[in-house]
Write an enzyme that holds these catalytic residues in place. Structure first.
Site, PDB file in Angstrom:
ATOM      1  N   GLY A   1       0.778  -1.241   0.000  1.00 58.52           N
ATOM      2  CA  GLY A   1       0.000   0.000   0.000  1.00 58.52           C
ATOM      3  C   GLY A   1       0.805   1.285   0.000  1.00 58.52           C
ATOM      4  O   GLY A   1       0.390   2.287  -0.573  1.00 58.52           O
TER       5      GLY A   1
ATOM      6  N   ASP B   1      -4.668   1.673  10.837  1.00 54.91           N
ATOM      7  CA  ASP B   1      -6.050   1.337  11.163  1.00 54.91           C
ATOM      8  C   ASP B   1      -6.051   0.754  12.587  1.00 54.91           C
ATOM      9  O   ASP B   1      -6.040   1.498  13.556  1.00 54.91           O
ATOM     10  CB  ASP B   1      -6.522   0.351  10.088  1.00 54.91           C
ATOM     11  CG  ASP B   1      -7.995   0.034  10.138  1.00 54.91           C
ATOM     12  OD1 ASP B   1      -8.792   0.913  10.461  1.00 54.91           O
ATOM     13  OD2 ASP B   1      -8.366  -1.117   9.833  1.00 54.91           O
TER      14      ASP B   1
ATOM     15  N   PHE C   1     -13.877   2.974   4.812  1.00 52.09           N
ATOM     16  CA  PHE C   1     -12.916   2.197   4.036  1.00 52.09           C
ATOM     17  C   PHE C   1     -12.556   2.981   2.786  1.00 52.09           C
ATOM     18  O   PHE C   1     -13.420   3.315   1.983  1.00 52.09           O
ATOM     19  CB  PHE C   1     -13.485   0.823   3.667  1.00 52.09           C
ATOM     20  CG  PHE C   1     -12.427  -0.079   3.113  1.00 52.09           C
ATOM     21  CD1 PHE C   1     -11.587  -0.779   3.966  1.00 52.09           C
ATOM     22  CD2 PHE C   1     -12.236  -0.187   1.746  1.00 52.09           C
ATOM     23  CE1 PHE C   1     -10.572  -1.587   3.460  1.00 52.09           C
ATOM     24  CE2 PHE C   1     -11.225  -0.991   1.230  1.00 52.09           C
ATOM     25  CZ  PHE C   1     -10.398  -1.695   2.093  1.00 52.09           C
TER      26      PHE C   1
ATOM     27  N   ASP D   1      -5.980  -0.459  -1.695  1.00 49.56           N
ATOM     28  CA  ASP D   1      -6.810  -1.292  -2.555  1.00 49.56           C
ATOM     29  C   ASP D   1      -8.073  -1.785  -1.867  1.00 49.56           C
ATOM     30  O   ASP D   1      -8.174  -1.811  -0.641  1.00 49.56           O
ATOM     31  CB  ASP D   1      -6.020  -2.513  -3.025  1.00 49.56           C
ATOM     32  CG  ASP D   1      -5.861  -3.550  -1.916  1.00 49.56           C
ATOM     33  OD1 ASP D   1      -5.392  -3.174  -0.826  1.00 49.56           O
ATOM     34  OD2 ASP D   1      -6.247  -4.712  -2.120  1.00 49.56           O
TER      35      ASP D   1
HETATM   36  P1  IMP Z   1      -3.827  -2.217  10.489  1.00 51.51           P
HETATM   37  O1  IMP Z   1      -2.857  -3.349  10.607  1.00 51.51           O
HETATM   38  O2  IMP Z   1      -5.204  -2.603  10.976  1.00 51.51           O
HETATM   39  O3  IMP Z   1      -3.368  -0.923  11.096  1.00 51.51           O
HETATM   40  O4  IMP Z   1      -4.090  -1.971   8.975  1.00 51.51           O
HETATM   41  C1  IMP Z   1      -3.171  -1.428   8.148  1.00 51.51           C
HETATM   42  C2  IMP Z   1      -3.317  -2.010   6.772  1.00 51.51           C
HETATM   43  O5  IMP Z   1      -4.659  -2.408   6.499  1.00 51.51           O
HETATM   44  C3  IMP Z   1      -2.987  -0.951   5.760  1.00 51.51           C
HETATM   45  O6  IMP Z   1      -1.622  -1.012   5.409  1.00 51.51           O
HETATM   46  C4  IMP Z   1      -3.885  -1.307   4.616  1.00 51.51           C
HETATM   47  O7  IMP Z   1      -3.239  -2.248   3.784  1.00 51.51           O
HETATM   48  C5  IMP Z   1      -5.075  -1.969   5.245  1.00 51.51           C
HETATM   49  N1  IMP Z   1      -6.178  -1.015   5.425  1.00 51.51           N
HETATM   50  C6  IMP Z   1      -6.660  -0.522   6.581  1.00 51.51           C
HETATM   51  N2  IMP Z   1      -7.668   0.323   6.375  1.00 51.51           N
HETATM   52  C7  IMP Z   1      -7.826   0.383   5.033  1.00 51.51           C
HETATM   53  C8  IMP Z   1      -8.730   1.105   4.169  1.00 51.51           C
HETATM   54  O8  IMP Z   1      -9.594   1.900   4.574  1.00 51.51           O
HETATM   55  N3  IMP Z   1      -8.571   0.882   2.838  1.00 51.51           N
HETATM   56  C9  IMP Z   1      -7.644   0.048   2.321  1.00 51.51           C
HETATM   57  N4  IMP Z   1      -6.792  -0.646   3.082  1.00 51.51           N
HETATM   58  C10 IMP Z   1      -6.887  -0.484   4.428  1.00 51.51           C
HETATM   59 MG    MG Z   2      -1.006  -1.967   3.399  1.00 55.50          MG
END
Ligand code: IMP
Ligand code: MG
Length: 183
Positions: A45, A104, A155, A162
């Site tokens: 990402g 996130d 989202f 993506d």
């Molecule tokens: P975390 O591990 O929950 O902090 O999520 C981080 C990863 O989840 C990011 O690097 C994204 O790849 C994916 N992600 C989290 N939220 C979104 C979103 O709203 N759209 C797309 N990808 C997301």
């Molecule tokens: Mg990512």
């Protein structure tokens, strides 16, 4: 979103993204005051953001990538993630800036960052730059030193982000909406 084609509502325009990235680049340039930087992107990402961010930074720098993946079940709820690709470069004595597209729950950053791990590898310093922050979803505490935009719990796609492997190439960040559209 089965059956119907979704459409994308713009949340952050290309101009808004580029203006904020120029600011972040200036701030990072000032903070490191000429010291060389190793920028570490979290695949996949962050790749688009990283490529614009590094060109807004006026410091001697190199970059590398790590990759994280979920273990089967939904990463977003389980918080189970694993390191798929480690660094190719030594970070000993270097100023490390970790670049993430969006924070996130915080689990992805927690694992890749592994501040403890980076320190064990003797980085001179470790900081984090995230384009987007969704603080309402946080499960683990992660410090973000440079944040592009704080967003609500929606989202988002585009600019590297993506939805099921699509939309990474959009020049803006948007929200996927079900319904008629040509996206
Ligand atoms: P975390 O591990 O929950 O902090 O999520 C981080 C990863 O989840 C990011 O690097 C994204 O790849 C994916 N992600 C989290 N939220 C979104 C979103 O709203 N759209 C797309 N990808 C997301
Ligand atoms: Mg990512």
């Amino acid at each position: 979103m089965e059956g119907e084609k979704p459409f994308i509502e713009v949340l952050l325009s290309e101009e808004a993204l580029q203006a904020r990235i120029r600011e972040l680049g200036r701030q990072i340039t000032d903070d490191y005051a000429g010291q060389p930087l190793l920028v570490i992107g979290i695949l996949k990402g962050s790749a688009v953001f990283l490529s614009d961010l590094i060109r807004a930074i006026d410091l001697p720098l190199d970059y590398d990538f790590v990759a994280i993946s979920s273990y089967g079940a939904d990463t977003r709820s389980s918080g189970i993630v694993r390191l798929l690709k480690d660094l190719d470069t030594s970070i000993e004595g270097r100023h490390v800036l970790i670049v993430e597209d969006i924070v996130d729950t915080g689990w992805t950053l927690r694992l890749s960052y592994l501040a403890e791990n980076m320190k064990a590898r003797k980085a001179a310093s470790v900081k984090v730059c995230a384009l987007l922050d969704k603080p309402s979803r946080r499960q683990v505490d992660v410090g973000i030193d440079y944040c592009g935009f704080v967003i609500d719990d929606v989202f988002v796609v585009g600019y590297g982000l993506d939805y099921e492997g699509r939309y990474r190439n959009l020049r803006y960040v948007g929200v996927v909406k079900p319904g008629p559209g040509q996206a």
